[in-house]
Design a protein around this motif. Structure first.
Motif, short mmCIF file in Angstrom:
data_model
loop_
_atom_site.label_atom_id
_atom_site.label_comp_id
_atom_site.label_asym_id
_atom_site.label_seq_id
_atom_site.Cartn_x
_atom_site.Cartn_y
_atom_site.Cartn_z
N TYR A 21 -9.20 11.84 -1.78
CA TYR A 21 -9.29 10.37 -1.73
C TYR A 21 -9.40 9.87 -0.29
O TYR A 21 -10.30 9.10 0.05
CB TYR A 21 -8.06 9.74 -2.39
CG TYR A 21 -8.05 8.23 -2.29
CD1 TYR A 21 -8.79 7.44 -3.16
CD2 TYR A 21 -7.31 7.57 -1.30
CE1 TYR A 21 -8.81 6.06 -3.06
CE2 TYR A 21 -7.32 6.19 -1.18
CZ TYR A 21 -8.07 5.44 -2.06
OH TYR A 21 -8.09 4.07 -1.95
N GLY A 76 -12.46 7.07 -0.59
CA GLY A 76 -11.42 6.10 -0.26
C GLY A 76 -11.16 5.93 1.23
O GLY A 76 -10.31 5.13 1.61
N TYR A 86 -5.50 5.54 -8.27
CA TYR A 86 -5.88 4.77 -7.08
C TYR A 86 -7.19 4.01 -7.30
O TYR A 86 -7.33 2.89 -6.82
CB TYR A 86 -6.02 5.70 -5.87
CG TYR A 86 -4.71 6.01 -5.19
CD1 TYR A 86 -3.55 6.25 -5.91
CD2 TYR A 86 -4.64 6.07 -3.80
CE1 TYR A 86 -2.36 6.54 -5.27
CE2 TYR A 86 -3.44 6.36 -3.16
CZ TYR A 86 -2.31 6.61 -3.89
OH TYR A 86 -1.12 6.89 -3.25
N ASP A 87 -8.13 4.64 -8.02
CA ASP A 87 -9.45 3.99 -8.09
C ASP A 87 -10.31 4.40 -9.26
O ASP A 87 -11.39 3.82 -9.45
CB ASP A 87 -10.23 4.24 -6.79
CG ASP A 87 -10.55 5.71 -6.56
OD1 ASP A 87 -9.90 6.58 -7.19
OD2 ASP A 87 -11.46 6.00 -5.76
N GLN A 138 -7.52 -0.39 1.18
CA GLN A 138 -7.66 0.66 0.18
C GLN A 138 -7.11 0.17 -1.15
O GLN A 138 -7.21 -1.01 -1.46
CB GLN A 138 -7.01 1.95 0.70
CG GLN A 138 -7.80 2.53 1.87
CD GLN A 138 -7.15 3.71 2.57
OE1 GLN A 138 -5.94 3.75 2.74
NE2 GLN A 138 -7.96 4.66 3.02
N THR A 139 -6.52 1.00 -1.93
CA THR A 139 -6.26 0.70 -3.33
C THR A 139 -5.39 -0.53 -3.59
O THR A 139 -5.63 -1.28 -4.54
CB THR A 139 -5.68 1.94 -4.04
OG1 THR A 139 -5.48 1.66 -5.41
CG2 THR A 139 -4.37 2.38 -3.40
N VAL A 183 -8.62 -2.59 -4.94
CA VAL A 183 -8.66 -2.29 -6.37
C VAL A 183 -7.70 -3.21 -7.13
O VAL A 183 -8.11 -4.09 -7.88
CB VAL A 183 -8.34 -0.80 -6.64
CG1 VAL A 183 -8.30 -0.52 -8.14
CG2 VAL A 183 -9.37 0.09 -5.96
N HIS A 201 0.81 -1.22 0.00
CA HIS A 201 0.00 0.00 0.00
C HIS A 201 0.85 1.27 0.00
O HIS A 201 2.03 1.26 0.35
CB HIS A 201 -0.95 -0.01 1.20
CG HIS A 201 -0.29 -0.01 2.54
ND1 HIS A 201 0.39 1.07 3.05
CD2 HIS A 201 -0.24 -0.97 3.52
CE1 HIS A 201 0.83 0.79 4.27
NE2 HIS A 201 0.47 -0.44 4.57
N VAL A 213 -7.38 3.33 -13.86
CA VAL A 213 -7.08 1.97 -13.41
C VAL A 213 -7.20 0.97 -14.56
O VAL A 213 -6.39 0.05 -14.68
CB VAL A 213 -8.00 1.56 -12.24
CG1 VAL A 213 -7.82 0.09 -11.88
CG2 VAL A 213 -7.72 2.45 -11.02
#
Length: 310
Positions: free
Chosen positions: A206, A212, A289-290, A44-45, A49, A36, A295
Motif C-alpha cells: 500500500y 497508496g 484502506y482502499d 491517504q485513506t 477514502v 490517519h 471499503v
C-alpha cells in the motif's frame, strides 16, 4: 475541500475539511473528526477514502495530520508520542466548535489502524465526541510492548529508547525508524510474506507503490520519542469512560498488527451500551484502506451508524 490549520499548544496541525454536496455555510451540519494510521497522512485513506465518503453522505469531515508529522508543524519531526496524538483529537474538537456551520452537539470521531486506538482513548475524555467508530483499529502501545513476543520485550525497547535519548541529548543524530521495508521486493527478500507477515507485506504494497504512496506518508517515527507510546494503553479505563455508541470494523483475516484481537478486546471492555463489532469476511487489515470490496461493506455500516447517532 478546504485546507486549514488549528493549534495543538504551539504546534500548527494541518487538516483538510471535506464538505457535503451542496454545502451551505448558513446551515448546521454534523461533523466527523478523521484520524490517519501511524506513519500515514490525511491525503491517504483517512481523508481520500473514508473522509471523502463521509462528506458525500452529508457530514463535514476534518481529516488531520498528527502534530510533528506530515503537513503539520512541530519539532522534532516524526514524533510518535501518544500523549500528543490524543491531544490532537481534543484540539480538533476545539476547532470544529468555532465553525458556525458545525453542530457542536453532533460531532463524531473516526480513526484507522493506530489512529483507531488513539480514537478510543481520545473519546474517553473528550465528551464532545458523541459517536465513535474505527476501522481495523490497533492499540499501538500493546503492539510495541509485544515486540518480538519475548517476556522482556517492552523493557528492552524502553532501555533502547533511553540509550537513544542519551545519544541525541549529547548532540548525536536523530534515529528515524520505519515499520516497513523500503519496497515490495525487499519485503519478499526478507521473507515478509503472507500468511505469517500479512500485515507487513500488504502495508508495504500500500505505502510503497502508486496504490497508496504519498510524500507525507513516510512511515517513519522518531525512536527516541516512543517511550510514552510504549507506556500507552488505548483500552485503559474503557470500562468506565468509553460510553459513547461504538462501532468497530475489522476483516476476518487476522494479521500480526493485531487489529482483530484489539477490536474484540475494546468491545469487551467498553462501557458503551450501544456497541458492535462488524467482521467483514475475506478481508484483511490493508484491504480496508482502499479496496472497494472491503471499503464498501465498511461504509455500509459506518454511514448509517453516524447518521443514527449524529
Amino acid at each position: 475541500m478546504k485546507t486549514v490549520t488549528f493549534k495543538n499548544k504551539h504546534v500548527d496541525v494541518a487538516a483538510n475539511i471535506h464538505f457535503p454536496p451542496g454545502f451551505d455555510p448558513a446551515q448546521k451540519y454534523p461533523a466527523i473528526v478523521s484520524a490517519h494510521p501511524v506513519g500515514s497522512c490525511k491525503e491517504q485513506t483517512s481523508g481520500s477514502v473514508y473522509g471523502k465518503a463521509f462528506a458525500e453522505a452529508g457530514f463535514v469531515v476534518l481529516a488531520f495530520d498528527a502534530a510533528f508529522q506530515a503537513g503539520s508543524g512541530g519539532e522534532p519531526r516524526q514524533l510518535e508520542d501518544a500523549t500528543w496524538r490524543v491531544e490532537d483529537f481534543r484540539c480538533a474538537a476545539d476547532y470544529l466548535v468555532t465553525l458556525d456551520y458545525v453542530d457542536e452537539d453532533r460531532i463524531g470521531v473516526f480513526g484507522m489502524c493506530a489512529g483507531g486506538g488513539y480514537t478510543w482513548a481520545a473519546a474517553m475524555t473528550e465528551r464532545r465526541f458523541k459517536a465513535v467508530a474505527t476501522v481495523t483499529g490497533v492499540n499501538l502501545g500493546r503492539l510495541l510492548r509485544q515486540g518480538d513476543m519475548s517476556p522482556d520485550a517492552a523493557v528492552r525497547t524502553l532501555e533502547a529508547i533511553s540509550a537513544q535519548r542519551t545519544v541525541e541529548a549529547r548532540g548525536g543524530e536523530q534515529r528515524l525508524d520505519s515499520s516497513l521495508p523500503p519496497s515490495v521486493e525487499k519485503a519478499k527478500e526478507l521473507g515478509m510474506v503472507p500468511p505469517l507477515h500479512i500485515d507487513v507485506a500488504e502495508a508495504t504494497e500500500y505505502y510503497k507503490t502508486p496504490r497508496g504512496a504519498h510524500p507525507n506518508g513516510t512511515n517513519l517515527w522518531s525512536f527516541s520519542s516512543m517511550a510514552p507510546t510504549v507506556w500507552f494503553d488505548a483500552y485503559h479505563l474503557a470500562d468506565k469512560l468509553l460510553t459513547q455508541p461504538l462501532l468497530l470494523v475489522v476483516g476476518n483475516k487476522p494479521g500480526e498488527f493485531g487489529a482483530y484481537r484489539d477490536a474484540f478486546e475494546v468491545f469487551d471492555k467498553a462501557a458503551s451500551q450501544d456497541k458492535e463489532v462488524l467482521v467483514i469476511p475475506g478481508v484483511s487489515h490493508y484491504d480496508l484502506y482502499d479496496k472497494p470490496e472491503a471499503v464498501g461493506p465498511a461504509l455500509d455500516a459506518l454511514i448509517p451508524f453516524f447518521n443514527k447517532h449524529l
